[in-house]
Design an enzyme around this catalytic site. Structure first.
Site, PDB file in Angstrom:
ATOM      1  N   THR B 121       0.863  -1.074   0.073  1.00 38.05           N
ATOM      2  CA  THR B 121       0.039   0.102   0.023  1.00 38.05           C
ATOM      3  C   THR B 121       0.701   1.295   0.064  1.00 38.05           C
ATOM      4  OG1 THR B 121      -0.176   0.162   2.380  1.00 38.05           O
ATOM      5  CG2 THR B 121      -1.970  -0.963   1.061  1.00 38.05           C
ATOM      6  N   THR B 197       4.853  -4.802   4.433  1.00 38.93           N
ATOM      7  CA  THR B 197       5.798  -4.869   5.467  1.00 38.93           C
ATOM      8  C   THR B 197       5.792  -6.347   6.052  1.00 38.93           C
ATOM      9  OG1 THR B 197       4.129  -4.439   7.114  1.00 38.93           O
ATOM     10  CG2 THR B 197       5.709  -2.598   6.379  1.00 38.93           C
ATOM     11  N   ASP B 198       4.847  -7.371   5.546  1.00 43.91           N
ATOM     12  CA  ASP B 198       4.902  -8.472   6.256  1.00 43.91           C
ATOM     13  C   ASP B 198       5.801  -9.497   6.178  1.00 43.91           C
ATOM     14  OD1 ASP B 198       2.418  -8.528   7.242  1.00 43.91           O
ATOM     15  OD2 ASP B 198       1.607  -9.921   6.334  1.00 43.91           O
ATOM     16  N   LYS B 276      10.492  -8.115  11.511  1.00 42.67           N
ATOM     17  CA  LYS B 276       9.341  -7.410  11.967  1.00 42.67           C
ATOM     18  C   LYS B 276       8.852  -8.132  13.459  1.00 42.67           C
ATOM     19  CE  LYS B 276       4.535  -6.361  10.445  1.00 42.67           C
ATOM     20  NZ  LYS B 276       3.642  -6.253   9.442  1.00 42.67           N
TER      21      LYS B 276
END
Lengths: 631, 465
Positions: B121, B197-198, B276
């Site tokens: 996004t 970001t995953d 992450k």
């Protein structure tokens, strides 16, 4: 005139999209800093109010409160909609005979003044087409919404606004009325009736700021103006009447402007900085010293219509200034009030001649002194507002200031600022749940009044006060646990309101907590630890001076008068007045009672004191061989 | 046409009757008024259905801006209202239609930063009418989304993929490495890769192992809050990433994301050491077992010593990944047969062991069988922080004797990406094993105790077969 109301009531159900409590707190657990950016909405359009705000490039500092979590910090998606809060809104929708939406969609309403960490306020339309009768007149309720309250603004610094997260996310129930209100008093009465209905749900917060009214006012030929966040019911009529007066004035001014042949030029503003090179006007001097400019906008035909401080509280000059201020400058100067503020007649003449207004006395002008960019933005805002003056009343949002007056804050936000909250699926409203709610609706205020007067036996004005103060739940619970009705009524309608009027916040916000705090006080009276006459004093010591209950009772000098001690004191009084007793027999009781009460008031119940004294008098009279008649 | 088929006859017949079906077939954005059998009327614009809506619910946008779901009863009637469809009056009012923003001339390479988008996004726009997400390609659109992004110099945007981060594949890692090299050969100052970001940390490691002799930074960046929110962290992240790509003296793959919940501090993480560590927070990305390579605080860019400076080039890629590796999480109760099933097809396995790199004794036999067959087995710790060590407990020694390579303090994911990359370099288990234990691009942290790096004398040298 036409007016409508929007009532926003905080609920005591816990926050709307997380599990944090609704109660505010002053503890701070650190801060963080954010900026917000205007985004393109669902329709591909930026909301103009939003764009205006984000253009100012402010940073926002947030104080983290103990009643906030990652949701308020915008570090985690919202949890599901709080079912208790939804239950309250559905209940209220039923009470207002409104149609509940089949499937509720949470929306994001763009708000980029920093009061929401996300940059939007979550809100949902829950019900439509309700109604309420007030003083025999029917008012429509076009919408009932459930939304989250914003963060509390706690400070302002250059380039930075500070907020606290404690209020952010508290559920707000929003009720909008149709534009059927025709006077300020009627607006107040409708607000009061809706307030009483809200409190009938027994799930609302209390205290200043927990209920806020927005007033939508327009007059024939005027425009819808929204006055945001009036907090006191009794101020409503004044705000409404002042707004009617303001719009009337603007319409009169429009006619005068037209008859003067007024117009607003489209030519760029004129830089008149040269005129003020050696000025003694402080604001102008400061702006120039910082490398700023003085821009002038001529307003042909406006002279005499901008007004001065002598003209009255509402005037066109102030309207122009408010629009300029909203762009970030300190204010404007205009020709109706000049020369003044250190601007000399010579400077006035020089400006007029630079603008080519020499001799044209019907023409006015506006000056803005600021850095080049802001000055230009401000003068364009003035130009836009002056154009509106030729049309009449602009639609806008206004903020309350002192004495029922308001000030322009921003354009009315449009529907382009609404887009769906994609983190929460749509919420179907179960028809069975609604039927269930319908069968268990809370007592309406008028039903409560009837019950309290006919069944409980309260005087009508006491019952009304309980309803108005939203203390019915607390009253019912305290009476149910066995405390005497008159005592509880006195506590909730006299002693406690008097105490809380002097406190910064209520002793507790939720009904549960109030009952928890008041119960021991009443128990202490019930068990004879002090008498009801000392209630006010004990409440003050306990809740205002924050003593524990025992030491409050002791400090009031009300504690530990045993039955034996009372009897002893009664005997003493009788002995001291044997002469009177001999002379007047049983009718000496009254003066003796006065003497005894003076020393035991508040330490034992008055009735009990009378009983003990009566016995002591009879005994002594018996010993004296008197008539032994009851006084 | 040989007469109506029964099923066909039924469907249009029913839909002509059923207001729900008729409504569903109107164009989105149509202005309609619905009348419930009770007489209640609601007017608004038709919106796309929500996949999570209940049965027979249509979505309406009301004039107030609210969206609502209305259940269409068989007795509901409706009429199509005149007036423009929803959104039609608005589309051109949006900024970022390519107007106003400076459009760079063809190839003004000096000072240019390349922005490779993959579909997260951060570099996409959402179309609420269709629910679709479109990549941003025009520099003008980019400037509208990220005001100031071109203020330091031109941005050259290329869309390499249009996928969600969770759909990322090694094939895209390969393509990205090739695109980065191409951009650096064109002479850009640095390359920014924008993605979801995953799996961003996997991509960072994948690029780090593939790329050599970098002449500028390769900066991965994402957003934890989507860019359609006024509070998105994406704005600061991408502006920061562009600044790092343009200004930093870095010749390695890094990740630039928020260092704290505040918008003011960005951390620069080494691509092989970042993970992450939170599903939602802005500061989710952390350098494991140490400090970030640098910080970007406001205008100030600070780099720690130990970073690799820009190289003289030419940049090159040893691109491509095998699919013959596995990653197995060793949990209590995992049966040896289940774990061994992973090994039957694999040429290499990373075990995410407990503590310092342990697992249950009943796994030792299959591990011995696998290493004897030439399967490369590596051990990383599922603790994420700290390093594996085979010498402290007997199980570690048994694993060492079984042929397991202990991989220091790198995360199981980085170890796995490295394994897939190494397996693509060689079919010789000894070469793969050497690549796995060697420090190729700073993926191992400074030693804190007994560790495999001390028994890997060639650590730091590249050893491509």
């Amino acid at each position: 005139m036409k007016a409508g109301l929007e009532i926003h009531q905080q609920l005591s159900t816990g926050k709307l999209f997380c599990d944090c409590p609704s109660e505010l707190s002053d503890e701070t657990q650190g801060t963080f800093v954010r900026r917000l950016h205007a985004v393109v909405g669902e329709t591909g359009t930026q909301d103009q109010a939003a764009r205006l705000q984000s253009g100012r490039g402010l940073r926002y500092r947030y104080e983290v409160s103990p009643n906030s979590c990652l949701v308020e910090a915008d570090e985690e998606p919202p949890h599901g909609l709080n079912p208790k809060a939804l239950g309250v809104v559905l209940t209220l929708s039923e009470l207002l005979h409104a149609h509940v939406i089949d499937e509720v969609q949470i929306m994001r309403k763009t708000v980029v003044d920093g009061s929401n960490t996300s940059g939007f306020q979550r809100t949902a339309l829950i019900a439509v087409d309700g109604e309420i009768s007030v003083n025999g007149k029917r008012f429509t309720i076009p919408s009932i919404c459930l939304e989250e309250d914003a963060a509390r603004k706690v400070g302002d610094a250059p380039g930075e606004v500070q907020y606290r997260l404690d209020r952010l996310g508290i559920p707000l129930l929003e009720i909008a009325t149709g534009p059927e209100i025709s006077s300020g008093e009627e607006a107040r009465d409708v607000a009061e009736a809706l307030g009483a209905l809200l409190r009938a749900t027994r799930k609302v917060k209390r205290g200043l700021g927990t209920i806020r009214e927005d007033l939508n006012v327009s007059i024939e030929g005027g425009a819808r103006v929204e006055i945001k966040g009036v907090q006191e019911l009794r101020a409503i009529p004044e705000f409404v009447e002042n707004e009617v007066g303001r719009q009337t004035l603007l319409l009169e001014l429009r006619e005068k402007l037209r008859s003067h042949g007024a117009s607003v030029p489209t030519t760029p503003p004129v830089d008149v900085s040269e005129v003020f090179r050696t000025t003694t006007s402080r604001g102008v001097k400061d702006a120039l010293a910082k490398g700023g400019r003085v821009l002038a906008l001529p307003l042909p035909g406006f002279s005499g219509l901008l007004g001065t401080s002598k003209t009255g509280p509402e005037r066109l000059g102030r309207e122009l200034a408010d629009y300029a201020r909203a762009t970030g400058v300190g204010g404007i100067l205009h020709s109706d009030e000049l020369p003044a503020y250190g601007v000399t007649p010579q400077e006035v003449e020089a400006v007029r001649s630079r603008l080519g207004l020499g001799g044209k006395e019907q023409d006015a002008y506006v000056l803005v002194a600021a850095a080049a960019g802001p000055a230009e933005r401000a003068i364009e805002a003035v130009r836009a507002r002056a154009r509106e003056a030729l049309r009449g009343v602009p639609e806008e949002t206004r903020d309350p200031v002192l004495e029922g007056r308001t000030r322009y804050s921003r354009p009315l936000p449009g529907r382009h600022r609404m887009y769906p909250e994609t983190d929460i699926p749509p919420i179907p409203i179960d028809a069975r749940l609604l039927q269930e709610l319908h069968l268990h609706l809370p007592e309406r205020p008028e039903e409560t009044l009837a019950r309290l007067t006919s069944k409980v036996g309260l005087a009508p004005d006491v019952a009304r006060k309980l309803v108005r103060e939203g203390e019915v739940e607390v009253f019912d619970r305290l009476v149910a646990s066995g405390h005497p009705v008159p005592l509880v009524a006195r506590l909730l309608t006299t002693e406690l309101p008097a105490l809380e009027a002097g406190l910064p916040a209520p002793i507790a916000e939720s009904d549960e907590a109030r009952v928890r705090l008041l119960e021991p006080v009443l128990q202490a009276i019930g068990s004879g630890r002090f008498a009801k006459e000392g209630l006010g004093r004990v409440l003050t010591l306990h809740f205002q001076e924050r003593r524990d209950l025992d030491s409050a009772i002791a400090a009031a000098g009300l504690s530990a008068l045993s039955a034996e001690e009372l009897q002893g004191m009664a005997k003493k009084v009788v002995e001291a007045n044997v002469g009177l007793l001999r002379e007047r027999g049983a009718s000496a009781f009254q003066p003796l009672m006065g003497d005894l009460m003076a020393s035991v008031r508040g330490r034992r119940d008055g009735k009990e004191v009378a009983e003990v004294l009566r016995r002591a008098v009879q005994e002594r009279l018996g010993a004296l061989g008197g008539d032994g008649k009851s006084p | 046409m040989s007469g109506p088929a029964p099923a066909q006859a039924a469907t249009p017949g029913d839909s002509a009757q059923d207001p729900y079906d008729r409504l569903r077939h109107l164009p989105l954005g149509t202005h309609v008024a619905l009348r419930h059998p009770s007489g209640r009327r609601l007017a608004g614009w038709l919106l796309p259905p929500d996949s999570l809506s209940s049965a027979r619910v249509v979505k309406l946008k009301l004039p107030s801006g609210y969206n609502i779901g209305v259940r269409i009863e068989p007795g509901t009637t409706f009429e199509v209202l005149p007036g423009p469809p929803f959104g039609a009056e608005a589309t051109d009012a949006a900024p970022g239609n390519g107007q106003g923003a400076p459009r760079p001339a063809e190839d003004p390479i000096a000072g240019t930063v390349a922005l490779l988008t993959t579909g997260g996004t951060i570099a996409s726009r959402i179309d609420y009418t269709t629910g679709g997400v479109h990549p941003v390609k025009e520099p003008g659109n980019l400037e509208a989304l990220y005001p100031g992004i071109t203020s330091g110099g031109p941005i050259h945007v290329r869309s390499v993929a249009e996928i969600l981060s969770e759909d990322m594949t090694p094939a895209v890692w390969t393509r990205l490495a090739e695109e980065v090299v191409r951009e650096l050969h064109r002479g850009v100052r640095g390359v920014v890769v924008a993605m979801g970001t995953d799996t961003l940390a996997y991509t960072a490691a994948a690029l780090a192992f593939q790329l050599r002799d970098l002449t500028g930074p390769v900066v991965l960046v994402g957003a934890q809050r989507s860019i359609d929110r006024p509070s998105s962290d994406g704005v600061d992240n991408i502006l920061g990433a562009v600044r790092v790509a343009r200004q930093a003296d870095l010749g390695e793959v890094v990740v630039v994301m928020h260092a704290t919940p505040s918008d003011e501090q960005l951390a620069i993480h080494r691509g092989t050491r970042v993970r992450k560590m939170h599903s939602t927070r802005r500061d989710a990305f952390r350098t494991l077992n140490g400090r970030p390579l640098g910080m970007l605080v406001g205008e100030e860019l600070r780099l720690e010593s130990g970073h690799r400076p820009r190289g003289t080039g030419p940049a090159r890629a040893e691109a491509g990944f095998s699919d013959a590796g596995e990653l197995v999480w060793m949990y209590p109760g995992l049966s040896a047969s289940t774990a061994e099933a992973c090994a039957t097809r694999a040429r290499g396995i990373i075990l995410a062991g407990t503590g310092m790199g342990h697992l249950a004794a009943d796994h030792l036999p299959w591990i011995r069988r696998a290493t004897e067959r030439g399967v490369v087995v590596g051990m990383a710790t599922q603790c994420l922080e700290g390093e594996v060590d085979p010498f402290v407990y007997s199980r570690g020694r048994e694993l060492l004797q079984a042929g397991v390579a202990f991989l220091g303090d790198i995360s199981p994911e980085t170890a796995f990406v490295k394994l897939q990359w190494a397996l693509a370099r060689s079919t010789d288990p000894s070469v793969v094993r050497r690549l796995l234990v060697d420090d190729l691009c700073g993926e191992f942290g400074p030693a804190r105790g007994l560790g495999t790096k001390k028994s890997a004398p060639d650590a730091g040298k590249e050893g491509i077969a």
